[in-house]
Design an enzyme around this catalytic site. Structure first.
Site, PDB file in Angstrom:
ATOM      1  N   GLU A  47       0.863  -1.183   0.000  1.00 16.10           N
ATOM      2  CA  GLU A  47       0.000   0.000   0.000  1.00 16.10           C
ATOM      3  C   GLU A  47       0.897   1.229   0.000  1.00 16.10           C
ATOM      4  O   GLU A  47       1.870   1.291   0.749  1.00 16.10           O
ATOM      5  CB  GLU A  47      -0.879   0.015   1.251  1.00 16.10           C
ATOM      6  CG  GLU A  47      -1.765   1.255   1.299  1.00 16.10           C
ATOM      7  CD  GLU A  47      -2.471   1.440   2.639  1.00 16.10           C
ATOM      8  OE1 GLU A  47      -3.490   0.780   2.863  1.00 16.10           O
ATOM      9  OE2 GLU A  47      -1.988   2.262   3.449  1.00 16.10           O
ATOM     10  N   THR A  65      -3.916   4.790  -1.341  1.00 16.02           N
ATOM     11  CA  THR A  65      -4.875   5.319  -0.369  1.00 16.02           C
ATOM     12  C   THR A  65      -5.565   6.584  -0.898  1.00 16.02           C
ATOM     13  O   THR A  65      -5.070   7.241  -1.823  1.00 16.02           O
ATOM     14  CB  THR A  65      -4.174   5.657   0.967  1.00 16.02           C
ATOM     15  OG1 THR A  65      -3.098   6.550   0.696  1.00 16.02           O
ATOM     16  CG2 THR A  65      -3.658   4.406   1.646  1.00 16.02           C
ATOM     17  N   GLY A  97     -13.931   5.589   5.548  1.00 17.32           N
ATOM     18  CA  GLY A  97     -13.126   6.779   5.858  1.00 17.32           C
ATOM     19  C   GLY A  97     -13.378   7.187   7.292  1.00 17.32           C
ATOM     20  O   GLY A  97     -14.351   6.743   7.911  1.00 17.32           O
ATOM     21  N   ASP A  98     -12.475   7.986   7.828  1.00 17.27           N
ATOM     22  CA  ASP A  98     -12.627   8.448   9.215  1.00 17.27           C
ATOM     23  C   ASP A  98     -13.267   9.820   9.246  1.00 17.27           C
ATOM     24  O   ASP A  98     -13.378  10.489   8.219  1.00 17.27           O
ATOM     25  CB  ASP A  98     -11.254   8.484   9.899  1.00 17.27           C
ATOM     26  CG  ASP A  98     -10.839   7.084  10.322  1.00 17.27           C
ATOM     27  OD1 ASP A  98     -11.707   6.315  10.779  1.00 17.27           O
ATOM     28  OD2 ASP A  98      -9.646   6.768  10.185  1.00 17.27           O
ATOM     29  N   ALA A 104     -19.412   1.777   4.755  1.00 17.70           N
ATOM     30  CA  ALA A 104     -18.809   1.125   3.579  1.00 17.70           C
ATOM     31  C   ALA A 104     -19.804   0.169   2.931  1.00 17.70           C
ATOM     32  O   ALA A 104     -19.781  -0.018   1.708  1.00 17.70           O
ATOM     33  CB  ALA A 104     -17.538   0.387   3.996  1.00 17.70           C
ATOM     34  N   TYR A 121     -10.812  -5.613  10.867  1.00 10.03           N
ATOM     35  CA  TYR A 121      -9.967  -5.249  12.005  1.00 10.03           C
ATOM     36  C   TYR A 121      -9.812  -6.423  12.972  1.00 10.03           C
ATOM     37  O   TYR A 121     -10.712  -6.676  13.783  1.00 10.03           O
ATOM     38  CB  TYR A 121     -10.595  -4.035  12.725  1.00 10.03           C
ATOM     39  CG  TYR A 121     -10.860  -2.915  11.746  1.00 10.03           C
ATOM     40  CD1 TYR A 121      -9.927  -1.905  11.546  1.00 10.03           C
ATOM     41  CD2 TYR A 121     -12.017  -2.910  10.962  1.00 10.03           C
ATOM     42  CE1 TYR A 121     -10.148  -0.918  10.602  1.00 10.03           C
ATOM     43  CE2 TYR A 121     -12.242  -1.932  10.011  1.00 10.03           C
ATOM     44  CZ  TYR A 121     -11.310  -0.930   9.832  1.00 10.03           C
ATOM     45  OH  TYR A 121     -11.516   0.037   8.877  1.00 10.03           O
ATOM     46  N   HIS A 140     -12.830  -2.844  15.062  1.00 10.92           N
ATOM     47  CA  HIS A 140     -12.875  -1.432  14.697  1.00 10.92           C
ATOM     48  C   HIS A 140     -13.155  -0.625  15.966  1.00 10.92           C
ATOM     49  O   HIS A 140     -13.989  -1.010  16.789  1.00 10.92           O
ATOM     50  CB  HIS A 140     -13.968  -1.177  13.650  1.00 10.92           C
ATOM     51  CG  HIS A 140     -13.984   0.240  13.183  1.00 10.92           C
ATOM     52  ND1 HIS A 140     -14.901   1.157  13.640  1.00 10.92           N
ATOM     53  CD2 HIS A 140     -13.170   0.917  12.338  1.00 10.92           C
ATOM     54  CE1 HIS A 140     -14.666   2.328  13.065  1.00 10.92           C
ATOM     55  NE2 HIS A 140     -13.619   2.212  12.269  1.00 10.92           N
ATOM     56  N   GLN A 176      -6.588  -4.474   8.928  1.00 17.95           N
ATOM     57  CA  GLN A 176      -5.777  -3.446   9.583  1.00 17.95           C
ATOM     58  C   GLN A 176      -4.444  -4.087   9.984  1.00 17.95           C
ATOM     59  O   GLN A 176      -4.358  -5.313  10.147  1.00 17.95           O
ATOM     60  CB  GLN A 176      -6.538  -2.962  10.837  1.00 17.95           C
ATOM     61  CG  GLN A 176      -5.862  -1.872  11.621  1.00 17.95           C
ATOM     62  CD  GLN A 176      -5.626  -0.645  10.757  1.00 17.95           C
ATOM     63  OE1 GLN A 176      -4.653  -0.619   9.994  1.00 17.95           O
ATOM     64  NE2 GLN A 176      -6.484   0.352  10.854  1.00 17.95           N
ATOM     65  N   GLN A 178       6.604   5.756  16.689  1.00 16.46           N
ATOM     66  CA  GLN A 178       5.521   4.849  16.276  1.00 16.46           C
ATOM     67  C   GLN A 178       5.087   3.893  17.391  1.00 16.46           C
ATOM     68  O   GLN A 178       3.997   3.327  17.315  1.00 16.46           O
ATOM     69  CB  GLN A 178       5.949   4.040  15.049  1.00 16.46           C
ATOM     70  CG  GLN A 178       6.029   4.896  13.790  1.00 16.46           C
ATOM     71  CD  GLN A 178       6.567   4.148  12.592  1.00 16.46           C
ATOM     72  OE1 GLN A 178       7.123   3.056  12.727  1.00 16.46           O
ATOM     73  NE2 GLN A 178       6.432   4.735  11.414  1.00 16.46           N
TER      74      GLN A 178
HETATM   75  P1  FAD Z   1     -17.445   0.398   7.929  1.00 13.44           P
HETATM   76  O1  FAD Z   1     -17.409  -0.971   7.389  1.00 13.44           O
HETATM   77  O2  FAD Z   1     -18.493   1.316   7.438  1.00 13.44           O
HETATM   78  O3  FAD Z   1     -17.519   0.276   9.524  1.00 13.44           O
HETATM   79  C1  FAD Z   1     -17.354   1.423  10.352  1.00 13.44           C
HETATM   80  C2  FAD Z   1     -17.929   1.150  11.738  1.00 13.44           C
HETATM   81  O4  FAD Z   1     -19.347   1.113  11.681  1.00 13.44           O
HETATM   82  C3  FAD Z   1     -17.519  -0.194  12.349  1.00 13.44           C
HETATM   83  O5  FAD Z   1     -17.414  -0.016  13.740  1.00 13.44           O
HETATM   84  C4  FAD Z   1     -18.679  -1.124  11.997  1.00 13.44           C
HETATM   85  O6  FAD Z   1     -18.816  -2.171  12.954  1.00 13.44           O
HETATM   86  C5  FAD Z   1     -19.854  -0.165  12.047  1.00 13.44           C
HETATM   87  N1  FAD Z   1     -20.893  -0.437  11.048  1.00 13.44           N
HETATM   88  C6  FAD Z   1     -20.731  -0.846   9.777  1.00 13.44           C
HETATM   89  N2  FAD Z   1     -21.908  -0.911   9.139  1.00 13.44           N
HETATM   90  C7  FAD Z   1     -22.840  -0.510  10.024  1.00 13.44           C
HETATM   91  C8  FAD Z   1     -24.256  -0.331   9.961  1.00 13.44           C
HETATM   92  N3  FAD Z   1     -24.932  -0.603   8.834  1.00 13.44           N
HETATM   93  N4  FAD Z   1     -24.891   0.124  11.079  1.00 13.44           N
HETATM   94  C9  FAD Z   1     -24.216   0.394  12.217  1.00 13.44           C
HETATM   95  N5  FAD Z   1     -22.873   0.231  12.331  1.00 13.44           N
HETATM   96  C10 FAD Z   1     -22.207  -0.204  11.247  1.00 13.44           C
HETATM   97  N6  FAD Z   1      -9.272   5.597   5.406  1.00 13.44           N
HETATM   98  C11 FAD Z   1      -9.160   6.575   4.480  1.00 13.44           C
HETATM   99  O7  FAD Z   1      -9.658   7.685   4.719  1.00 13.44           O
HETATM  100  N7  FAD Z   1      -8.501   6.379   3.299  1.00 13.44           N
HETATM  101  C12 FAD Z   1      -7.935   5.182   2.982  1.00 13.44           C
HETATM  102  O8  FAD Z   1      -7.344   5.039   1.911  1.00 13.44           O
HETATM  103  C13 FAD Z   1      -8.038   4.123   3.929  1.00 13.44           C
HETATM  104  N8  FAD Z   1      -7.523   2.894   3.650  1.00 13.44           N
HETATM  105  C14 FAD Z   1      -7.687   1.873   4.556  1.00 13.44           C
HETATM  106  C15 FAD Z   1      -7.231   0.583   4.220  1.00 13.44           C
HETATM  107  C16 FAD Z   1      -7.384  -0.478   5.120  1.00 13.44           C
HETATM  108  C17 FAD Z   1      -6.908  -1.851   4.731  1.00 13.44           C
HETATM  109  C18 FAD Z   1      -7.979  -0.247   6.391  1.00 13.44           C
HETATM  110  C19 FAD Z   1      -8.099  -1.374   7.386  1.00 13.44           C
HETATM  111  C20 FAD Z   1      -8.448   1.019   6.725  1.00 13.44           C
HETATM  112  C21 FAD Z   1      -8.322   2.092   5.811  1.00 13.44           C
HETATM  113  N9  FAD Z   1      -8.820   3.372   6.093  1.00 13.44           N
HETATM  114  C22 FAD Z   1      -8.717   4.371   5.152  1.00 13.44           C
HETATM  115  C23 FAD Z   1      -9.432   3.660   7.389  1.00 13.44           C
HETATM  116  C24 FAD Z   1     -10.955   3.422   7.401  1.00 13.44           C
HETATM  117  O9  FAD Z   1     -11.589   4.344   6.552  1.00 13.44           O
HETATM  118  C25 FAD Z   1     -11.428   3.594   8.851  1.00 13.44           C
HETATM  119  O10 FAD Z   1     -10.938   2.553   9.646  1.00 13.44           O
HETATM  120  C26 FAD Z   1     -12.930   3.801   9.054  1.00 13.44           C
HETATM  121  O11 FAD Z   1     -13.110   4.243  10.399  1.00 13.44           O
HETATM  122  C27 FAD Z   1     -13.772   2.543   8.884  1.00 13.44           C
HETATM  123  O12 FAD Z   1     -13.837   2.150   7.600  1.00 13.44           O
HETATM  124  P2  FAD Z   1     -14.616   0.777   7.196  1.00 13.44           P
HETATM  125  O13 FAD Z   1     -14.647   0.731   5.729  1.00 13.44           O
HETATM  126  O14 FAD Z   1     -14.059  -0.366   7.935  1.00 13.44           O
HETATM  127  O15 FAD Z   1     -16.079   1.179   7.750  1.00 13.44           O
END
Ligand code: FAD
Length: 317
Positions: free
Chosen positions: A18, A49, A125-126, A144, A179, A183, A210, A246
């Site tokens: 990555e 990313t 995304g965060d 997502a 994760y 998460h 992660q 780190q």
């Molecule tokens: P989701 O799958 O949407 O989950 C987020 C939270 O909501 C979790 O706690 C989940 O349990 C909960 N949840 C999910 N669906 C629901 C629902 N329907 N109702 C209620 N709760 C729900 N961030 C960036 O900004 N740019 C990047 O390029 C990037 N790359 C990444 C690559 C990897 C491999 C990883 C592991 C993370 C990356 N991130 C990136 C960080 C990521 O965007 C964050 O960790 C974010 O907080 C969660 O993303 P997710 O897609 O896992 O979210």
């Protein structure tokens, strides 16, 4: 080529990386300089990313502060196209919900499709620094899962304008994040797995984890996934700890643990050079154990540290 095909065709663990787009104003050469030393290990894919806008305050004449939106690391799509063109390797853009309306997402996906990009990693995304929790755009996606559903629909030729006739379907292979240490927002692992399974059921074909420093957490996580009906490949994400800072920033930012035996080794180090050596050694041991367990691929979060990644890859591949 779709990653899921690549993964299923390979009998041994693959290698992937990555990378982050360079800071705005920097040359793409820094990307090539990071990838060049790793090409000998034949990366199965290169993830790029995505970084959404941030708000900063700029001091203006008269001393007042103006809130300005900036994107520090633009260029994800351009970098993917450039990498595919230069190295003939699969580049995977990260697509996030944050900052995008559904319409903007659809248009971005059309660009990717036209560029011949077959694989996407879909993420929520965060939250931005000025917000305490993630806020979707009006008419954007909250999770997502919603993004997976949109891409899956486009893969069947269903775009946002339902009146559109004979729309050309896209054909993206969909990756998602997970994760092993949960998460940080999820109340517990079972709840997190429920939503992970929902993403897989909606069409995600592979998972990238992660980073983690304790393989036991990955193995337990994979077991839990399998017991909960999540059967797609789960690619372990690895980071080489490379400096003293780190030791505290990685747990803080990524909500992960540094295992005690690793921490004890790191504590003995006198400077960052020694820390890096210990970090590389730890990652080699992690990687060898994961390869022995026949994981689909080792995915390295290079964060610009291609030298350290090379040192690990040399011992493992
Ligand atoms: P989701 O799958 O949407 O989950 C987020 C939270 O909501 C979790 O706690 C989940 O349990 C909960 N949840 C999910 N669906 C629901 C629902 N329907 N109702 C209620 N709760 C729900 N961030 C960036 O900004 N740019 C990047 O390029 C990037 N790359 C990444 C690559 C990897 C491999 C990883 C592991 C993370 C990356 N991130 C990136 C960080 C990521 O965007 C964050 O960790 C974010 O907080 C969660 O993303 P997710 O897609 O896992 O979210």
């Amino acid at each position: 080529m779709k990653l899921v095909q690549k993964l299923s065709q390979s009998k041994k663990s693959l290698f992937s990386i990555e990378i982050l787009p360079p800071l705005k104003g920097k040359s793409i050469q820094s990307i090539y300089d990071g990838i060049d030393p790793l090409m000998e290990f034949k990366p199965a894919f290169v993830d790029v990313t995505y970084h959404r806008e941030e708000y900063i305050y700029k001091k203006r004449d008269g001393g007042y502060l103006e809130k300005v939106s900036i994107r520090k690391r633009p260029g994800t799509v351009g970098i993917c196209a450039a990498i595919m063109n230069k190295y003939n390797v699969e580049a995977v853009p990260h697509i996030i919900c944050g900052g995008f309306t559904r319409e903007e997402t659809e248009n971005a996906l059309i660009d990717l499709h036209f560029l011949g990009i077959d694989n996407v990693l879909l993420l929520r995304g965060d939250s931005i620094k000025t917000e305490p929790a993630f806020v979707p755009e009006p008419n954007g996606h909250a999770y997502a899962l919603d993004l997976v559903q949109q891409v899956k629909q486009m893969n069947t030729g269903v775009y946002m304008d339902h009146d559109m006739k004979d729309a050309a379907p896209t054909d993206f292979c969909i990756g998602i994040a997970a994760y092993p240490e949960k998460h940080f927002e999820a109340p517990n692992m079972i709840s997190d797995l429920k939503y992970l399974k929902a993403k897989v059921d909606a069409g995600a074909e592979y998972i990238v984890t992660q980073m983690f420093f304790d393989n036991k957490k990955y193995f337990e996580f994979v077991d839990l996934c399998r017991k909960n009906g999540i059967n797609v490949p789960i690619i372990p994400g690895l980071k080489i700890l490379s400096n003293k800072k780190q030791i505290t920033t990685l747990p803080k930012i990524f909500h992960i643990d540094i295992p005690q035996p690793f921490y004890e080794e790191l504590e003995k180090c006198k400077d960052d050079k020694q820390i890096k050596e210990v970090g590389i050694k730890w990652c080699i041991e992690q990687s060898k154990e994961l390869v022995k367990a026949n994981v689909p691929c080792l995915h390295f979060y290079t964060m610009g540290a291609s030298e350290a990644t090379k040192a690990v890859a040399k011992e493992v591949f």
